[in-house]
Structure formats: C-alpha cells, structure tokens
Scaffold this motif. Structure first.
Motif, mmCIF file in Angstrom:
data_model
loop_
_atom_site.group_PDB
_atom_site.id
_atom_site.type_symbol
_atom_site.label_atom_id
_atom_site.label_comp_id
_atom_site.label_asym_id
_atom_site.label_seq_id
_atom_site.Cartn_x
_atom_site.Cartn_y
_atom_site.Cartn_z
ATOM 1 N N THR A 144 9.424 10.149 1.258
ATOM 2 C CA THR A 144 8.038 10.623 1.383
ATOM 3 C C THR A 144 7.833 11.813 0.449
ATOM 4 O OG1 THR A 144 8.642 12.121 3.149
ATOM 5 C CG2 THR A 144 7.871 9.952 3.813
ATOM 6 N N SER A 145 6.571 12.163 0.244
ATOM 7 C CA SER A 145 6.273 13.285 -0.654
ATOM 8 C C SER A 145 6.592 14.626 -0.007
ATOM 9 C CB SER A 145 4.798 13.278 -1.034
ATOM 10 O OG SER A 145 4.400 11.997 -1.371
ATOM 11 N N GLY A 146 6.796 14.611 1.284
ATOM 12 C CA GLY A 146 7.091 15.869 1.966
ATOM 13 C C GLY A 146 5.877 16.760 2.094
ATOM 14 N N THR A 147 4.677 16.151 2.135
ATOM 15 C CA THR A 147 3.437 16.927 2.216
ATOM 16 C C THR A 147 3.435 17.803 3.465
ATOM 17 O OG1 THR A 147 2.394 14.972 1.280
ATOM 18 C CG2 THR A 147 0.924 16.708 2.051
ATOM 19 N N THR A 148 3.987 17.277 4.552
ATOM 20 C CA THR A 148 3.887 18.034 5.808
ATOM 21 C C THR A 148 5.254 18.426 6.363
ATOM 22 O OG1 THR A 148 3.823 15.967 7.038
ATOM 23 C CG2 THR A 148 1.698 16.950 6.469
ATOM 24 N N GLY A 149 6.234 18.536 5.513
ATOM 25 C CA GLY A 149 7.523 19.005 6.026
ATOM 26 C C GLY A 149 8.669 18.303 5.334
ATOM 27 N N LYS A 150 9.838 18.353 5.987
ATOM 28 C CA LYS A 150 11.041 17.775 5.385
ATOM 29 C C LYS A 150 10.819 16.302 5.043
ATOM 30 C CE LYS A 150 15.751 16.718 6.593
ATOM 31 N NZ LYS A 150 16.686 16.623 7.695
ATOM 32 N N ARG A 151 11.296 15.931 3.880
ATOM 33 C CA ARG A 151 11.139 14.540 3.458
ATOM 34 C C ARG A 151 11.986 13.620 4.328
ATOM 35 N NH1 ARG A 151 10.480 13.822 -2.388
ATOM 36 N NH2 ARG A 151 9.517 15.688 -3.216
ATOM 37 N N VAL A 152 11.512 12.384 4.502
ATOM 38 C CA VAL A 152 12.356 11.376 5.135
ATOM 39 C C VAL A 152 12.596 10.268 4.112
ATOM 40 C CG1 VAL A 152 11.511 11.916 7.449
ATOM 41 C CG2 VAL A 152 10.403 10.112 6.144
ATOM 42 N N VAL A 153 13.656 9.497 4.332
ATOM 43 C CA VAL A 153 13.976 8.432 3.380
ATOM 44 C C VAL A 153 13.766 7.071 4.027
ATOM 45 C CG1 VAL A 153 15.571 9.727 1.931
ATOM 46 C CG2 VAL A 153 16.433 8.582 3.982
ATOM 47 N N ALA A 154 13.436 6.087 3.185
ATOM 48 C CA ALA A 154 13.251 4.720 3.662
ATOM 49 C C ALA A 154 14.038 3.791 2.749
ATOM 50 C CB ALA A 154 11.776 4.349 3.640
ATOM 51 N N PHE A 155 14.553 2.714 3.325
ATOM 52 C CA PHE A 155 15.414 1.780 2.597
ATOM 53 C C PHE A 155 14.710 0.441 2.425
ATOM 54 C CE2 PHE A 155 17.898 4.882 4.792
ATOM 55 C CZ PHE A 155 18.913 5.208 3.914
ATOM 56 N N TYR A 156 15.100 -0.297 1.380
ATOM 57 C CA TYR A 156 14.474 -1.584 1.073
ATOM 58 C C TYR A 156 15.527 -2.611 0.697
ATOM 59 C CZ TYR A 156 10.364 1.417 0.329
ATOM 60 O OH TYR A 156 9.354 2.335 0.471
ATOM 61 N N THR A 157 15.381 -3.835 1.205
ATOM 62 C CA THR A 157 16.137 -4.965 0.663
ATOM 63 C C THR A 157 15.285 -5.547 -0.463
ATOM 64 O OG1 THR A 157 15.061 -6.572 2.098
ATOM 65 C CG2 THR A 157 17.092 -5.547 2.935
ATOM 66 N N GLN A 158 15.842 -6.500 -1.201
ATOM 67 C CA GLN A 158 15.046 -7.118 -2.271
ATOM 68 C C GLN A 158 13.816 -7.812 -1.683
ATOM 69 O OE1 GLN A 158 15.428 -6.745 -5.629
ATOM 70 N NE2 GLN A 158 13.401 -7.704 -5.631
ATOM 71 N N ASN A 159 14.003 -8.430 -0.517
ATOM 72 C CA ASN A 159 12.871 -9.100 0.120
ATOM 73 C C ASN A 159 11.783 -8.090 0.515
ATOM 74 O OD1 ASN A 159 11.725 -11.572 1.174
ATOM 75 N ND2 ASN A 159 12.023 -10.669 3.187
ATOM 76 N N ASP A 160 12.201 -6.927 1.003
ATOM 77 C CA ASP A 160 11.222 -5.878 1.359
ATOM 78 C C ASP A 160 10.414 -5.470 0.126
ATOM 79 O OD1 ASP A 160 12.210 -5.815 3.961
ATOM 80 O OD2 ASP A 160 13.569 -4.126 3.563
ATOM 81 N N ILE A 161 11.108 -5.328 -1.008
ATOM 82 C CA ILE A 161 10.425 -4.927 -2.253
ATOM 83 C C ILE A 161 9.443 -6.031 -2.671
ATOM 84 C CG2 ILE A 161 10.747 -4.466 -4.742
ATOM 85 C CD1 ILE A 161 12.124 -2.220 -3.535
ATOM 86 N N ASP A 162 9.886 -7.272 -2.577
ATOM 87 C CA ASP A 162 9.016 -8.386 -3.002
ATOM 88 C C ASP A 162 7.725 -8.406 -2.181
ATOM 89 O OD1 ASP A 162 10.568 -9.349 -5.059
ATOM 90 O OD2 ASP A 162 11.725 -10.690 -3.781
#
Ligand code: ADP
Ligand code: ZN
Length: 435
Positions: free
Chosen positions: A92-110
């Motif tokens: 995330t951009s961290g607009t409102t606090g500590k950034r969080v991370v998110a993960f993707y499989t190839q299918n998620d990206i598609d």
C-alpha cells in the motif's frame, strides 16, 4: 469499437452474477479456512465453520478483517498459498500509516489486469489506442495495474511512471497518447503545465483519462476535462484487494461498476458492523472471491460510500459504487463538526479557484483552528491588500455555508502550493503533534 472487454460477464443478469458469487464464495471460504490460520482462528472464535456459508447471504456470519489485522499478520500471516506459488508482492502507499504487503499468484495478476482492461474499454479504449501510464511503478499498484490492463487489451503502452512532467508532456505530444492514466491531482498538474507551455486543450491527441487512487470531486473532474480536452473516468481499487480496477466508471460517469464476479461488496454501519441496505451510506467491505495468494474475506476498507443497482445506460449490470467521500479516517473533526476535505475542494473550485490548496488544522488554547491555503490564478492575483481581504472573506463565507464552521482563508501566490505527482497530501493535522 468493442463496448465491453468481457461482454458475457459484464452484462450478465443479476441471477447469473449471484450464482457465480455463491459458488465462488463457498469455495473461497474453504480455501481460506484450510490455508490461513489467522482467519481460521477468527472464524473459530466466532463459532462459524465453512459449512455455515452456503450463499452470499450467509457472508454476514463471517468475521471482518481490518488494516490492524493486516499489520498484525504482516508479512506472511494472511498468505493463502505457499510462497513458492506467488510471483509478485505489492504494498500500500502507506497514506494512513505503516504499509502492508499483498501477494499475487500469476492467476491473481491475470484477473487483476483483466479488471483494468475492462476499465480501459469502458473509457473508450481499443487496441488502437496509445495508453500513457503515469501512475507510479514499483510497489504501488497503480502503474503495474493499468500497464497490465493496457497490454491485455493490446493497446500500445507507454509505461512512463509518475514524475518528470516535462518528459511526460514531450512523449504525450510526440507519441500521440490517446488515454492518460494517473492520479487526478497529477492530471490537473499535467493540464496546468501544458497550458503554461502554450498548448491549448485541442492541441493534444488525448481523448480520455483514467484517474483514481485518491478522492476527487466532480468539480475537479470538470476542471481536468476542460484543461486536457478529454473525458475523465474514475477508477477505484486498493492493494489489499488487488489494486486499481476493483471498480471503474463507464460512459455514464455516475459511479463505478464493481467487478462483482471477482469482488463481493457490502456496505456496513462503521459503528455497529451491521450490513446496510442498498442506497445507504456506510463503510465499503470487500471479499475477494478468486484471489489465491491473498484471499481477504470481509475486508473493511474504511472508505465511505453508497452502492446502487439502478440500471445503467452502458448495459453493464454490475453494482455501482459512488465516488468515495473519503476514508472514515480522512474525516476531520473540527470543533465538533465533521469536515471532509472533498467538501472544501468543492467550494474552492465552484468559486473559481484552482485545486491547489492545503488544509491545516491545529489547536490554540484548547480550540481547534482551521486554516485553508489556496492559490490564486494569475488573473486573480492582486497586490491591493483590501482586494485580497474581500476575497478571503467571501470565500470564508462560502466555506461556512458548506461546512458549518468558518475557516481562516489565506489566498497565496500562484505556484506556492506544492504540486503532486502521485497521491496529493491535502491535510496537515498539527493537533496530533500536541497529543
Ligand atoms: P493506501 O491505503 O496506503 O493509500 P492504496 O494505494 O492501496 O494504499 O490506496 C487505496 C485507497 O486509495 C483506497 O482505500 C481509497 O481510500 C483510495 N482510493 C483509491 N481509488 C480511489 C478513488 N477513485 N476515489 C477515491 N479514493 C480512492
Ligand atoms: Zn455503466
């Protein structure tokens, strides 16, 4: 010209959509329960088992997830699959606090890129277009999302990233960009810079823009449409759920269709968590129906908005969300009155000022103060003090009517408020320093 990227699903009947959602939700709840210990514990604590969820109407039995959960589970606690199946991480951009991370499989990206391709087609995009992507690239989802969508559509893609405005303009003009994708505040800046360089709106080849990632008002839309000579479309998304393209605007420009075959949306009362009926304003909550790597169920976005199923003239059937009014945590409480930065923006643009402003909130002798700094246009600029004072007074009056409290207005010289190339920082709340 194709009207839809995936016509069958984008115009499916409500019953068909519901059937798809029911099937996907049942599968997804099992997937999460079996693979995400953090959420399994929340479900166990609530006494709900995957077999209790048979249709989307049962979704209210499931626990919510919040940004605090994402921070607690950081970095791997909400992974829904083995890390070796993942191909990408965004943050995330961290607009409102500590950034969080998110993960993707190839299918998620598609699937995510397909959502962005739907948005491009809804804005009039075709494989013949030249798409200039001026959202930031990197951990931020904006650049990658629209870039991928443009590739899927087969358009000629210009992966500019944000910043270096002179080069943006050079390529925009030399390479004949027809669709511009960036934050609305950056689009306004590009429009302003084009004018300064002596270009008129009709001198560029742009026909449309896809702008999102931050709140912007209708007034701002008109301003950008005028300065760039285009039609400006809104796009919404968040990293936790995928990125831009969770919802996008069509030619009707009256709200954004949520890609309901992938994301199930609810509106809840932010205080009680109760699900609200269609048409009522509340906090937007999303469930990812297909995500493999980062499958969030009932994620509270903190964005305040309204959903509607009113028939749309574009022929798409997916539910529409209004422009989010801002996040619940964007709302400023000043002397007990709720104030949204978007209300201030509306007044400024209606009164003929630029969208270049900054809001400063502070506390003096236990009383909240609200100061708004706004740039004058060069033709509004005056060195006669009494002229300025008159204007400031008039503007403060208009603000009082809109907000219910009167701010102190400061008209400042053209170019004295910093421009944004990504998400604009409009509010400085100094009260937090004293707490
Ligand atoms: P962060 O939450 O750190 O800013 P993101 O970059 O994922 O991280 O931003 C997602 C948030 O951006 C959304 O929850 C919403 O508040 C805001 N946002 C995204 N698109 C829009 C839009 N079109 N209008 C208003 N707000 C938006
Ligand atoms: Zn529509």
């Amino acid at each position: 010209m194709p009207k839809y990227y995936q016509p069958e699903i984008e115009t499916a009947s409500y019953d068909e959509i519901k059937k798809i959602q029911n099937e996907k939700l049942v599968k997804q709840v099992h997937h999460v329960y079996n693979n995400v210990a953090y959420y399994r514990n929340l479900m166990d604590e609530k006494g709900v088992s995957p077999d209790d969820i048979k249709t989307v109407d049962d979704i209210k039995k499931l626990p919510f997830l919040t940004k605090a959960d994402l921070r607690e589970a950081y970095p791997y606690g909400l992974l829904g699959t083995d890390l070796k199946n993942c191909v990408r991480i965004h943050s995330t951009s961290g607009t409102t606090g500590k950034r969080v991370v998110a993960f993707y499989t190839q299918n998620d990206i598609d699937l995510w890129e397909e959502c962005c391709a739907r948005a491009l087609v809804a804005a009039g995009g075709t494989p013949q277009d030249v798409v200039q992507v001026a959202y930031g690239f990197g951990l931020f989802t904006g650049g990658s999302g629209l870039n991928g969508g443009s590739h899927k559509l087969g358009s000629l893609t210009l992966p500019m990233s944000s910043g270096n405005t002179d080069r943006q303009i050079q390529f925009l003009m030399d390479l004949g960009a027809t669709i511009l994708c960036c934050t609305p505040s950056y689009a306004a800046f590009i429009g302003e810079t084009l004018a300064e360089k002596g270009f008129k709106p009709e001198d560029n080849t742009l026909k449309a823009g896809i702008f999102g990632a931050e709140p912007w008002t209708e007034e701002m839309r008109h301003d950008i449409e005028r300065s760039l000579g285009i039609k400006a479309f809104d796009i919404y998304g968040l990293t936790e759920i995928s990125g831009p393209g969770v919802a996008f605007e069509c030619e009707e420009q009256t709200g954004m269709h949520i890609n309901e075959d992938h994301f199930y949306a609810e509106i809840i009362d932010p205080e009680t968590g109760e699900v609200l009926p269609e048409g009522e304003e509340g906090e937007l909550v999303f469930t990812s129906l297909d995500k493999e790597a980062f499958p969030l169920l009932r994620y509270r976005t903190r964005d305040l908005c309204v959903l509607t199923r009113k028939k749309c003239s574009c022929g798409r059937t997916h539910v529409k969300m209004c422009k989010p009014k801002g996040r619940s945590d964007d709302m400023l409480i000043i002397r007990g009155v709720n104030v949204f930065p978007s209300q201030i923006e509306t007044v400024l643009l209606n009164e003929g000022y630029t969208p270049n402003y900054q809001i400063v909130v502070d506390r003096e002798n236990n009383t909240d103060t609200l100061d708004i700094y706004v740039e004058m246009q060069p033709d509004q600029f005056s060195d006669v003090i009494s002229d300025l004072q008159e204007r400031e007074k008039a503007l403060a009056g208009a603000m009082r009517t809109m907000l219910g409290i009167g701010p102190k207005m400061h008209l400042v010289a053209p170019k004295s408020v910093a421009r944004s190339e990504g998400k604009a920082v409009r509010v400085v709340d100094k009260r937090k320093l004293h707490d």
